[in-house]
Write a protein that holds these residues in place. Structure first.
Motif, PDB file in Angstrom:
ATOM      1  N   GLN A   8      -0.464  14.235  -0.736  1.00 53.36           N
ATOM      2  CA  GLN A   8       0.809  13.616  -0.451  1.00 53.36           C
ATOM      3  C   GLN A   8       1.542  14.752   0.523  1.00 53.36           C
ATOM      4  O   GLN A   8       2.433  14.293   1.174  1.00 53.36           O
ATOM      5  CB  GLN A   8       1.780  13.414  -1.709  1.00 53.36           C
ATOM      6  CG  GLN A   8       1.648  12.216  -2.593  1.00 53.36           C
ATOM      7  CD  GLN A   8       2.382  12.040  -3.810  1.00 53.36           C
ATOM      8  OE1 GLN A   8       2.948  13.216  -4.328  1.00 53.36           O
ATOM      9  NE2 GLN A   8       2.279  11.046  -4.139  1.00 53.36           N
ATOM     10  N   GLY A  12       2.135  12.304   3.431  1.00 48.49           N
ATOM     11  CA  GLY A  12       3.561  11.781   2.850  1.00 48.49           C
ATOM     12  C   GLY A  12       3.020  10.978   1.798  1.00 48.49           C
ATOM     13  O   GLY A  12       1.996  10.328   1.361  1.00 48.49           O
ATOM     14  N   SER A  13       4.010  10.433   1.109  1.00 51.65           N
ATOM     15  CA  SER A  13       3.818   9.367  -0.035  1.00 51.65           C
ATOM     16  C   SER A  13       4.413   8.246   0.243  1.00 51.65           C
ATOM     17  O   SER A  13       5.487   8.182   0.784  1.00 51.65           O
ATOM     18  CB  SER A  13       4.440  10.001  -1.420  1.00 51.65           C
ATOM     19  OG  SER A  13       5.692  10.090  -1.339  1.00 51.65           O
ATOM     20  N   LYS A  14       3.721   7.291  -0.238  1.00 52.78           N
ATOM     21  CA  LYS A  14       4.317   5.844  -0.104  1.00 52.78           C
ATOM     22  C   LYS A  14       4.483   5.271  -1.366  1.00 52.78           C
ATOM     23  O   LYS A  14       4.273   4.028  -2.148  1.00 52.78           O
ATOM     24  CB  LYS A  14       3.237   4.846   0.475  1.00 52.78           C
ATOM     25  CG  LYS A  14       3.395   4.854   1.994  1.00 52.78           C
ATOM     26  CD  LYS A  14       2.726   3.727   2.698  1.00 52.78           C
ATOM     27  CE  LYS A  14       2.647   3.923   4.286  1.00 52.78           C
ATOM     28  NZ  LYS A  14       1.734   2.956   4.820  1.00 52.78           N
ATOM     29  N   ASP A  15       4.960   6.299  -2.365  1.00 56.08           N
ATOM     30  CA  ASP A  15       5.080   5.858  -3.820  1.00 56.08           C
ATOM     31  C   ASP A  15       6.053   5.000  -3.932  1.00 56.08           C
ATOM     32  O   ASP A  15       7.432   5.410  -3.866  1.00 56.08           O
ATOM     33  CB  ASP A  15       5.396   7.335  -4.604  1.00 56.08           C
ATOM     34  CG  ASP A  15       4.020   7.784  -5.575  1.00 56.08           C
ATOM     35  OD1 ASP A  15       3.244   6.843  -5.351  1.00 56.08           O
ATOM     36  OD2 ASP A  15       4.228   8.787  -5.947  1.00 56.08           O
ATOM     37  N   GLU A  16       5.972   3.896  -4.629  1.00 61.60           N
ATOM     38  CA  GLU A  16       7.044   3.125  -4.810  1.00 61.60           C
ATOM     39  C   GLU A  16       7.264   3.052  -6.285  1.00 61.60           C
ATOM     40  O   GLU A  16       6.577   3.737  -6.847  1.00 61.60           O
ATOM     41  CB  GLU A  16       6.643   1.468  -4.594  1.00 61.60           C
ATOM     42  CG  GLU A  16       6.767   1.027  -3.159  1.00 61.60           C
ATOM     43  CD  GLU A  16       5.242   1.369  -2.346  1.00 61.60           C
ATOM     44  OE1 GLU A  16       5.589   1.498  -0.985  1.00 61.60           O
ATOM     45  OE2 GLU A  16       4.132   1.431  -2.908  1.00 61.60           O
ATOM     46  N   ARG A  21       5.933  -1.882  -8.435  1.00 59.71           N
ATOM     47  CA  ARG A  21       4.591  -2.158  -8.560  1.00 59.71           C
ATOM     48  C   ARG A  21       3.749  -3.038  -9.586  1.00 59.71           C
ATOM     49  O   ARG A  21       3.194  -3.930  -9.128  1.00 59.71           O
ATOM     50  CB  ARG A  21       3.707  -0.552  -8.391  1.00 59.71           C
ATOM     51  CG  ARG A  21       3.699   0.065  -7.081  1.00 59.71           C
ATOM     52  CD  ARG A  21       2.890   1.038  -7.412  1.00 59.71           C
ATOM     53  NE  ARG A  21       1.440   0.689  -7.466  1.00 59.71           N
ATOM     54  CZ  ARG A  21       0.560   0.658  -6.326  1.00 59.71           C
ATOM     55  NH1 ARG A  21       0.928   0.959  -5.203  1.00 59.71           N
ATOM     56  NH2 ARG A  21      -0.623   0.249  -6.710  1.00 59.71           N
ATOM     57  N   HIS A 245      -2.299  -6.873  -0.356  1.00 60.44           N
ATOM     58  CA  HIS A 245      -1.656  -5.786  -0.992  1.00 60.44           C
ATOM     59  C   HIS A 245      -0.594  -6.160  -1.952  1.00 60.44           C
ATOM     60  O   HIS A 245      -0.206  -5.577  -2.986  1.00 60.44           O
ATOM     61  CB  HIS A 245      -1.043  -4.728  -0.058  1.00 60.44           C
ATOM     62  CG  HIS A 245      -2.300  -3.963   0.765  1.00 60.44           C
ATOM     63  ND1 HIS A 245      -3.315  -3.262   0.154  1.00 60.44           N
ATOM     64  CD2 HIS A 245      -2.488  -3.962   2.191  1.00 60.44           C
ATOM     65  CE1 HIS A 245      -4.025  -2.897   1.108  1.00 60.44           C
ATOM     66  NE2 HIS A 245      -3.657  -3.169   2.416  1.00 60.44           N
ATOM     67  N   TRP A 246       0.076  -7.304  -1.488  1.00 58.77           N
ATOM     68  CA  TRP A 246       1.271  -7.715  -2.308  1.00 58.77           C
ATOM     69  C   TRP A 246       1.321  -9.092  -2.825  1.00 58.77           C
ATOM     70  O   TRP A 246       2.234  -9.409  -3.678  1.00 58.77           O
ATOM     71  CB  TRP A 246       2.661  -7.368  -1.158  1.00 58.77           C
ATOM     72  CG  TRP A 246       2.791  -6.204  -0.528  1.00 58.77           C
ATOM     73  CD1 TRP A 246       2.552  -6.170   0.856  1.00 58.77           C
ATOM     74  CD2 TRP A 246       3.238  -5.296  -1.054  1.00 58.77           C
ATOM     75  NE1 TRP A 246       2.877  -4.910   1.140  1.00 58.77           N
ATOM     76  CE2 TRP A 246       3.153  -4.276   0.059  1.00 58.77           C
ATOM     77  CE3 TRP A 246       3.677  -4.809  -2.440  1.00 58.77           C
ATOM     78  CZ2 TRP A 246       3.588  -2.802  -0.080  1.00 58.77           C
ATOM     79  CZ3 TRP A 246       3.802  -3.497  -2.783  1.00 58.77           C
ATOM     80  CH2 TRP A 246       3.781  -2.616  -1.634  1.00 58.77           C
TER      81      TRP A 246
ATOM     82  N   PHE B 463      -5.445   6.992  -3.550  1.00 61.68           N
ATOM     83  CA  PHE B 463      -4.407   7.368  -2.833  1.00 61.68           C
ATOM     84  C   PHE B 463      -4.423   6.471  -1.473  1.00 61.68           C
ATOM     85  O   PHE B 463      -3.344   6.112  -1.118  1.00 61.68           O
ATOM     86  CB  PHE B 463      -4.478   8.766  -2.558  1.00 61.68           C
ATOM     87  CG  PHE B 463      -3.423   9.183  -1.676  1.00 61.68           C
ATOM     88  CD1 PHE B 463      -2.099   9.651  -2.089  1.00 61.68           C
ATOM     89  CD2 PHE B 463      -3.772   9.413  -0.297  1.00 61.68           C
ATOM     90  CE1 PHE B 463      -1.428  10.246  -1.433  1.00 61.68           C
ATOM     91  CE2 PHE B 463      -2.798   9.961   0.335  1.00 61.68           C
ATOM     92  CZ  PHE B 463      -1.500  10.368   0.222  1.00 61.68           C
ATOM     93  N   ASP B 466      -3.092   3.243  -2.068  1.00 64.14           N
ATOM     94  CA  ASP B 466      -1.588   3.194  -2.225  1.00 64.14           C
ATOM     95  C   ASP B 466      -1.165   3.109  -0.928  1.00 64.14           C
ATOM     96  O   ASP B 466       0.197   2.650  -0.670  1.00 64.14           O
ATOM     97  CB  ASP B 466      -1.303   4.562  -3.062  1.00 64.14           C
ATOM     98  CG  ASP B 466      -1.412   4.442  -4.686  1.00 64.14           C
ATOM     99  OD1 ASP B 466      -1.378   3.265  -4.912  1.00 64.14           O
ATOM    100  OD2 ASP B 466      -1.155   5.345  -5.297  1.00 64.14           O
ATOM    101  N   GLN B 467      -1.743   3.836  -0.192  1.00 63.10           N
ATOM    102  CA  GLN B 467      -1.171   3.850   1.454  1.00 63.10           C
ATOM    103  C   GLN B 467      -1.597   2.597   2.112  1.00 63.10           C
ATOM    104  O   GLN B 467      -1.249   2.314   3.376  1.00 63.10           O
ATOM    105  CB  GLN B 467      -1.794   4.888   2.131  1.00 63.10           C
ATOM    106  CG  GLN B 467      -1.581   6.369   1.462  1.00 63.10           C
ATOM    107  CD  GLN B 467      -0.521   7.217   2.273  1.00 63.10           C
ATOM    108  OE1 GLN B 467      -0.371   7.116   3.462  1.00 63.10           O
ATOM    109  NE2 GLN B 467       0.063   7.859   1.548  1.00 63.10           N
ATOM    110  N   ARG B 468      -2.194   1.832   1.514  1.00 58.22           N
ATOM    111  CA  ARG B 468      -2.610   0.339   1.887  1.00 58.22           C
ATOM    112  C   ARG B 468      -3.515   0.295   3.323  1.00 58.22           C
ATOM    113  O   ARG B 468      -3.665  -0.401   4.082  1.00 58.22           O
ATOM    114  CB  ARG B 468      -1.372  -0.652   2.167  1.00 58.22           C
ATOM    115  CG  ARG B 468      -0.904  -0.700   0.792  1.00 58.22           C
ATOM    116  CD  ARG B 468       0.385  -1.595   1.022  1.00 58.22           C
ATOM    117  NE  ARG B 468       1.750  -1.132   1.570  1.00 58.22           N
ATOM    118  CZ  ARG B 468       2.307   0.032   0.738  1.00 58.22           C
ATOM    119  NH1 ARG B 468       1.950   0.129  -0.449  1.00 58.22           N
ATOM    120  NH2 ARG B 468       3.222   0.376   1.612  1.00 58.22           N
ATOM    121  N   CYS B 471      -8.299  -1.236   0.260  1.00 60.87           N
ATOM    122  CA  CYS B 471      -7.679  -2.256  -0.787  1.00 60.87           C
ATOM    123  C   CYS B 471      -8.663  -2.181  -2.017  1.00 60.87           C
ATOM    124  O   CYS B 471      -9.904  -2.523  -1.657  1.00 60.87           O
ATOM    125  CB  CYS B 471      -7.813  -3.608  -0.277  1.00 60.87           C
ATOM    126  SG  CYS B 471      -7.259  -5.072  -1.216  1.00 60.87           S
TER     127      CYS B 471
END
Lengths: 411, 785
Positions: A8, A12-16, A21, A245-246, B463, B466-468, B471
């Motif tokens: 991180q 950097g973090s993309k921690d939602e 999630r 992803h979503w 990780f 998470d950063q996409r 996948c």
């Protein structure tokens, strides 16, 4: 510091929010069994995974811009061979052709670019069938490719497809598919088919007509088809990633629609392009100079000459009259008709207040080498030098002609 | 006889004491083996037709290892027939098995092309019918497909493997399915950051090869370093057998270390190495001795060349021809020069290290190194350019006014003893590792049970998911981005990316290059950049494109950037304490700021005002080695200011010696002097000593008013995350201090000079003496180990 914090710190973090999630993941799970419905398709389960298959049938009279699939009815093997300049297509038959287009996760190419949608179109009992294979997750790629293979192998009671039609497939779609078949250790069924790539013939025919020669530009101008609203191509990869992803699959419907339109346009464009090169009349969607260029490239000189003659009357070519005449002179010479070539050159020189240098040279060449009319050639060169006094080629020719006339050596 | 004549002229220099070493190497008849009986008959024929009837013992040993399925690294001198060590087993196997294939990797394109010619000659001689192709950035597109499908031996470089071959591996099925051998020449160049990246490229290669069912053998060749087998094993992560017994014969050879005389005692300046090198080379050329000179930079090549051409121009009767050779010359010109050298048509050549690696130019009679090439291994390689099988040859090293050169020239035993140089890599540097995990995921999806590097792979994959960027789908991770990851990963250090200075007065002609780290200080917008005695005003600095646009001006001042770099210790990995001195290594955070610049009047050094620099803070999370000393342990007579100056001088010398030990560029390590707890940092300024806090603000406080006083020298890895230098420096702490003491103590200058503690005008005249006093306490002579 643990590994995650170190990562991180660098990236950097993309921690939602963890809860968000979880909810999204749940949503994703729930939605995986509705994506097929959303895309108006059905699940297909195989031993190696399950995929989504979407099928549509369009009647032969389905209209697409100014045309329908009917344009393909006159497309014979020899026309396909002529169109592409590839004689392996002389047995081409629309009824055993597969029209193919893929949507991919990017344009970068390489082993990490995945086709996630394979769209295939073919004729069956007079209708146009569209079958789309959708990859619902990367793990199902083996099933996805196998299902596509089955289509190619199993069509019409084992008769099978014999050819494959694409638009820019040679360097893109087929190359990526080949990668995937290698990676999944499967045989590539496309390898057994004769390939017709429309991109190059279209470029040869319509170069200079429109802003570019992409499929979408051609369908707009040549087929007069308006596809708006449409999902722009550059948003296609991100639509797929958002789904992965979503679980967001709304825009994927438009991706499938985009792909279907591409296939339909490609098929009809093939018919139209075939008509353009098969007939000897002037057609409205292409100027005769371009047709002449096409036939000349394919070694059909009399046809090319005929189109050039016609383009003298084609108002779209008026501004390029000098060009037309010059090409005509060249063609006549290539066909061995020097008198006709000379006549055209002289027409050009007479008509044009500023005749192109090449016209003088073409005529002088014929006079000097073929007719051995050195004096006429010299007179012509003198006229040319009055217009192009700086030309070293003309000077050299003049010197040589004088020497020849005086019986001296010039070398 | 001619070499002897030239050498006899050096005797007076020896008497003056300027020659610090003169070592004679005895001739050696060599040690041979018969050609292996099981060699493919066509290959035996090829060898005999080229006059090879037996092998040197190291060639036979390599062949045996290869046949036994082992990996090996050959470590023998230049021109000892190293290439046959790997060519023999490869050609033998490819001749017997028509499907087998091999990849050869060279660090540069020129080497690959040279090798292709050599292989082709051999293949032709034996009519082996094996296709050899170079695959690099210059390969035409229409050839590529053919090479992918039919090339049996592919010669390429790690960068091509990384960006072109591995990401497109399905196009290389034929090669990868049948890949038997991977050849790595010049192994010792794969160290530091480059080596750390390349190690990961090999991880990827092995992974992709395994997918196609092949597990290649690795054959390596290296120059002499302390740990060739260790480096090879760390790089390849397989067992590698060293082959070190050299069986090639050699004639006698003289090695001479020459330190040009001091011409200015006050400033400690010696006669320039270039002019000393020039007169040496002139002597050899006049004796008709074929000679190569190595200069340290492209500019120096041109300068030395011009000097030589001018002195021979004065005597047209000599008709001596000397040519230059460096990167930037057209390939055609280079090939021509190489041929002229091989065939003895060209008597002299001045080159950069471009001719150091194995390009075939035959063997010359004399070699002059103008400046220490930076590592013992390179020095041996360059010196190896001179030396024939018969007849004496000579190699001379000429030292410059730089700490490294002076250390080596005054400590010949460091050079002639066992190689102390370690090729180090740190492939699991997190940033390097992660960038290759991405590339590898692009090539093949990762499965849960896979290994890649020494960190927890699943955690990294999750990780990235998470950063996409990836996948996760079940127990596998797939690349899920539009980008092509190899394009954004350069295997070479950022410091390789120099800035070009372009003069807009001359249609943007490049007038100079500035290295990456110095760019913010030297060519920021509004700076006055000085070059060859001319002044240029910097109009714009195009940072992303690495270009500065300047125009010439004539003004009365120059500019000096104000830079602050503060270090904060984040984590200590290990500590050793002894008599008030604590040495440590661990993780640090470095912030380098460029708040503005001063305009300084020429000659008077008056400060004319300030300007602003608009460049981002350069932040670096890295590893460092440092040591601090309590005030009580230091000589009581010294004031705090004197102590800080002395530390600055020690740090200056120490940085060079650390680079020597680590076999890296001096710029790969950074140095800083300050307080251990980051209370303050010190920097010599024109007006005196400058202090600033880690946050970057200047403090004008005098040294005596500093709240904490734990003077510390930091040497840090100039690469994010570090590449493992710090730990090595820490474990060599005592040795480094002792070498520093020897270097400063042994320097011929009076009050300090750029060869020891740094320039006198920055540090004052007492610094050298004080530095030696302090080193006398920290590394007393009797404690030498």
């Amino acid at each position: 510091m643990d590994l995650k914090s170190r990562l991180q710190q660098i990236y950097g973090s993309k921690d939602e929010d963890a809860g968000l999630r979880k909810r999204l993941e749940k949503l994703h799970q729930r939605e995986t069994f509705t994506i097929a419905e959303h895309l108006e398709g059905r699940w297909k389960e195989t031993a190696s995974g399950k995929i989504v298959r979407v099928e549509k049938t369009l009647p032969w009279f389905y209209s697409h811009g100014d045309h329908s699939f009917d344009t393909l009815s006159s497309l014979s093997g020899p026309v396909a061979a002529l169109l592409t300049g590839d004689c392996s297509l002389s047995e081409f038959d629309v009824s055993s052709a597969l029209f193919l287009d893929t949507e991919t996760t990017g344009l970068a190419g390489g082993a990490g670019t995945y086709p996630f949608l394979i769209g295939a179109g073919y004729f069956e009992n007079g209708d146009f069938r569209l079958v789309q294979f959708f990859l619902p997750d990367f793990e199902s790629e083996h099933a996805f490719l196998s299902d596509f293979s089955d289509l190619i192998g199993g069509f019409a009671g084992g008769k099978g497809f014999r050819s494959l039609v694409t638009f820019n497939g040679k360097s893109f779609d087929l190359s990526l598919l080949q990668n995937r078949f290698v990676l999944q250790r499967l045989d590539n069924p496309c390898e057994a088919l004769v390939h017709l790539d429309l991109l190059h013939p279209c470029r040869l025919l319509w170069r200079g007509h429109f802003e570019d020669c992409s499929l979408q530009t051609l369908e707009k101008h040549v087929l007069n088809y308006d596809r708006s609203p449409d999902l722009p191509s550059h948003l296609i990869p991100v639509s797929y990633f958002n789904y992965l992803h979503w679980g967001e699959f709304g825009p994927l419907r438009e991706v499938l629609e985009h792909n279907r339109r591409d296939i339909i346009s490609m098929a009809i464009l093939l018919g139209v392009a075939g008509q353009c090169v098969a007939v000897s009349e002037i057609v409205p969607i292409i100027d005769s100079l371009s047709l002449a260029r096409f036939h000349s490239r394919r070694g059909r000189l009399p046809e090319a000459a005929a189109f050039l003659e016609r383009s003298l009357a084609d108002e779209r070519c008026l501004g390029r009259r000098a060009d037309v005449l010059f090409n005509l002179a060249r063609l006549h010479r290539r066909m061995g008709d020097e008198d006709a070539a000379l006549e055209v050159c002289f027409t050009l020189i007479r008509e044009d207040p500023l005749p192109p240098l090449e016209a003088f040279q073409e005529a002088a060449k014929i006079l000097e080498h073929r007719k051995r009319a050195f004096q006429d050639a010299l007179d012509l060169v003198a006229r040319a030098l009055a217009i192009y006094p700086e030309s070293p080629e003309l000077e050299r020719r003049r010197y040589r002609l004088i020497c020849r006339l005086e019986g001296k050596k010039w070398y | 006889m001619t070499v002897e004549n030239a050498l006899s002229q050096l005797k007076p220099l020896r008497r003056r004491g300027d020659i610090t070493a003169w070592v004679e190497q005895e001739p050696d008849p060599g040690s041979y083996s018969d050609l292996p009986a099981d060699l493919a008959p066509s290959l035996t024929e090829a060898l005999t037709s080229r006059g090879i009837h037996r092998l040197f013992c190291h060639q036979a040993e390599s062949y045996g290892l290869a046949r036994a399925g082992k990996n090996f690294v050959v470590v023998t001198p230049t021109a000892s027939g190293k290439t046959l060590c790997y060519n023999l087993p490869v050609l033998d196997s490819l001749a017997l098995d028509p499907s087998a294939r091999a990849v050869y990797l060279f660090p540069t394109k020129a080497l690959a092309q040279d090798q292709q010619a050599e292989l082709e000659q051999m293949i032709q001689a034996g009519n082996l019918g094996i296709g050899v192709n170079t695959y690099d950035g210059d390969t035409p597109a229409d050839m590529r497909r053919k090479i992918r499908e039919h090339g049996r031996i592919i010669l390429t470089n790690p960068d091509m493997l990384h960006t072109a071959i591995l990401p497109h591996h399905p196009k290389w099925v034929q090669l990868l399915r049948n890949l038997r051998y991977v050849i790595i020449d010049e192994l010792h160049t794969y160290r530091g950051i480059f080596g750390s990246h390349v190690c990961n490229v090999f991880r990827r290669l092995k992974r992709v090869a395994a997918f196609y069912g092949s597990q290649p053998q690795f054959f390596c060749a290296s120059a002499t370093i302390a740990n060739p087998a260790e480096l090879a094993e760390r790089l390849l992560e397989v067992k590698v057998h060293p082959v070190t017994r050299n069986g090639s014969p050699r004639a006698g050879k003289e090695f001479i270390f020459y330190n040009p005389p001091v011409i200015n005692q006050e400033l400690g300046l010696r006669r320039s190495a270039i002019s000393a090198g020039r007169s040496l080379m002139e002597r050899f050329l006049r004796e008709n001795v074929q000679t190569i000179a190595f200069a340290s930079s492209r500019v120096n090549v041109e300068v030395l060349l011009r000097y030589l051409q001018r002195s021979f121009h004065k005597h047209p009767a000599d008709r001596v021809q000397v040519r230059g050779y460096r990167g930037g010359y057209l390939p055609k010109t280079r090939r021509e020069i190489e041929r002229e050298l091989r065939e003895g048509e060209l008597l002299g050549v001045v080159s950069t290290n471009a001719l150091e690696l194995g390009i075939d130019i035959g063997s010359l009679e004399a070699c002059i190194l103008v400046g220490y090439p930076g590592s013992v291994a390179s020095t041996w390689q360059q010196m190896g350019r001179a030396g024939r099988r018969t007849g004496r040859s000579a190699a001379i090293l000429v030292a410059r006014n730089l700490p490294l050169d002076q250390f080596i020239i005054t400590h010949p035993e460091y050079f002639f003893g066992l190689s102390p140089e370690h090729g180090l890599i740190h492939p699991d540097n997190l940033q390097i590792l992660v960038s290759h995990v991405k590339c590898a995921a692009f090539e093949l999806p990762f499965q849960k049970n896979e290994n890649f590097g020494k960190e927890n792979l699943v955690e990294i994959l999750d990780f990235l998911a998470d950063q996409r960027i990836l996948c996760r789908s079940g127990d596998s991770w797939h690349w899920s981005s539009e980008s092509y990851p190899a394009d954004s990963v350069s295997l070479r250090h950022v410091a390789d990316e120099n800035f070009l200075v372009l003069n807009s007065d001359e249609g943007n002609r490049a007038i100079a290059e500035v290295d990456f780290d110095s760019a913010p200080e030297l060519i920021h917008k509004d700076a006055i950049y000085m070059c060859e005695g001319r002044q240029f005003y910097v109009d714009t600095l195009d940072y992303p494109r690495r270009k500065a646009y300047v125009h010439e001006v004539k003004i009365d001042h120059y500019t000096q950037a104000i830079t602050y770099s503060g270090l904060r210790v984040l984590k200590i990995d290990e500590t050793k304490a002894d008599r008030g001195m604590t040495s440590e290594y661990g993780e640090v955070h470095l912030a380098k700021k460029f708040p503005g610049f001063k305009k300084i009047k020429l000659y008077t050094h008056e400060n004319l005002g300030y300007g602003k620099i608009d460049l981002p803070v350069h932040e670096l999370h890295t590893t460092s080695y440092w040591f601090s000393v309590t005030e009580q342990a230091l000589p009581a007579a010294l004031t705090r200011t004197e102590i800080i100056y002395a530390f600055l001088g020690i740090a200056y010398a120490l940085q060079y010696l650390a680079a020597l030990l680590l076999m890296c560029d001096v710029r790969d390590i950074g140095r800083s002097v300050g307080d251990r707890s980051a209370g303050w940092f010190a920097k010599p300024e024109r007006e005196g000593l400058g202090f600033y806090s880690a946050a970057g603000g200047t403090e004008t406080a005098a040294a005596d008013q500093l709240a904490t006083f734990d003077p510390t020298i930091f040497l840090y890895d100039n690469y994010p995350g570090g590449v493992g230098f710090s730990e090595v420096l820490f474990s060599n702490h005592a040795r480094l201090l002792e070498q520093t003491r020897n270097l400063i103590g042994g320097c011929g200058c009076r009050n300090g000079c750029p060869s020891c503690v740094g320039p006198v005008d920055e540090l004052g005249k007492t610094t050298k003496r004080h530095a030696l006093e302090i080193l006398g306490v920290l590394a007393p002579p009797e404690r030498r180990s």
